[in-house]
Motif scaffolding. Structure first.
Motif: not given
Length: 319
Positions: A164-192
């Motif tokens: 829901r907070r994609e632009r605010v939280a920078g979620t859209d940037l995660l694929p760029r970071f995932a190119e350098e290292a595997p990512l683990d995301v913690f928090g509420m409503k992260v399952t999907g």
């Protein structure tokens, strides 16, 4: 003092209720937003006491701590006393302004009887508080301890509602970071999130705080991709754990993370290069994380935070 405060922001409230006062936390039968009661996933001292909303008039409240505009009317209804007029009150502003930011008036801008306390200097700079007295009491965090092992060559991110907070939280940037290292995301409503991003991402749904800290500590580096947030307390907690951090140079992060504690930049390429370096060099990550912990303890220690609040509480209540 007996202080009425709603359970709105769990991490901030966890620190606040560690002070030397009695904290009355409203409770409604549904434990909804206006009456969550005590935290279920954060360890709170017994001084934080649940009080059913319909029994608050029986309590001798010395100070009302407001965190949302609607709480002004709620407090008047539940206490039978008007905040700022019949009982001292203070408004804690946790959030950055929205909309037309340079021209955003604070909801209390027309009031002189309720001071506004910002949790960051960035907030104070960007909110127009009008006639309301305003000051800053920076965050304080309960020290989780130096837990860092960095045994897993992975990056950790903490974010609630990342879709829901994609632009605010920078979620859209995660694929760029995932190119350098595997990512683990913690928090509420992260399952999907993996399906939403279309990439493999580890997700840890709403862990209790202690369990989340233990898991964060096993990851090599912490990533803070937020574009627009006051200052995520998870960033400070990660630093106190002893993690090196990679963060967008946005809002208060540029003040919270000194150069020797991690890499802060508006250039995604600089951040991804730093992530690659920390994941690939465990000793570098450990040394930078050690410095990050020292910096976070020095600026965001709980003792300083509670002392700042005690001074304000005494000023407002004459106690």
């Amino acid at each position: 003092m007996r202080i009425l405060a709603w359970h709105v922001h769990g991490s901030w409230m966890t620190s606040f209720v560690h002070g030397a006062h009695d904290y009355l936390v409203p409770l409604t039968p549904d434990r909804g937003p206006d009456g969550r009661g005590r935290a279920q996933t954060y360890p709170w001292p017994q001084a934080a006491r649940e009080v059913p909303a319909d029994r608050l008039r029986e309590e001798d409240v010395d100070l009302v701590v407001l965190q949302r505009p609607d709480e002004i009317e709620l407090a008047a209804e539940w206490l039978g006393r008007r905040p700022g007029k019949d009982v001292p009150a203070v408004y804690v502003e946790h959030n950055t302004p929205k909309g037309d930011v340079p021209a955003t008036l604070h909801p209390l801008a027309e009031r002189e009887d309720i001071p506004v306390v910002h949790v960051t200097h960035f907030n104070s700079l960007f909110w127009d508080c009008g006639r309301a007295p305003a000051r800053v009491i920076e965050h304080g965090v309960v020290d989780p301890g130096h837990l860092y092992t960095g045994e897993l060559p992975r990056a950790a991110v903490v974010v609630n509602e990342p879709i829901r907070r994609e632009r605010v939280a920078g979620t859209d940037l995660l694929p760029r970071f995932a190119e350098e290292a595997p990512l683990d995301v913690f928090g509420m409503k992260v399952t999907g999130l993996p399906g939403h991003l279309g990439i493999p991402v580890g997700v840890f749904e709403d862990l209790p705080q202690a369990a989340m800290h233990a898991e964060l500590a096993r990851r090599r580096v912490y990533v803070h991709p937020y574009r627009w947030t006051s200052l995520g307390l998870s960033l400070i907690e990660a630093m106190m754990i002893g993690m090196p951090v990679v963060a967008l140079a946005a809002t208060e992060a540029v003040e919270a993370v000194p150069p020797e504690a991690g890499v802060v930049s508006t250039r995604v390429g600089v951040l991804t290069a730093a992530l690659d370096a920390f994941v690939g060099e465990p000793e570098l990550a450990r040394q930078v994380g050690k410095t990050a912990r020292a910096a976070a303890l020095a600026r965001y220690g709980l003792d300083r935070f509670l002392a700042d609040w005690d001074r304000l509480i005494a000023e407002l209540t004459g106690g």
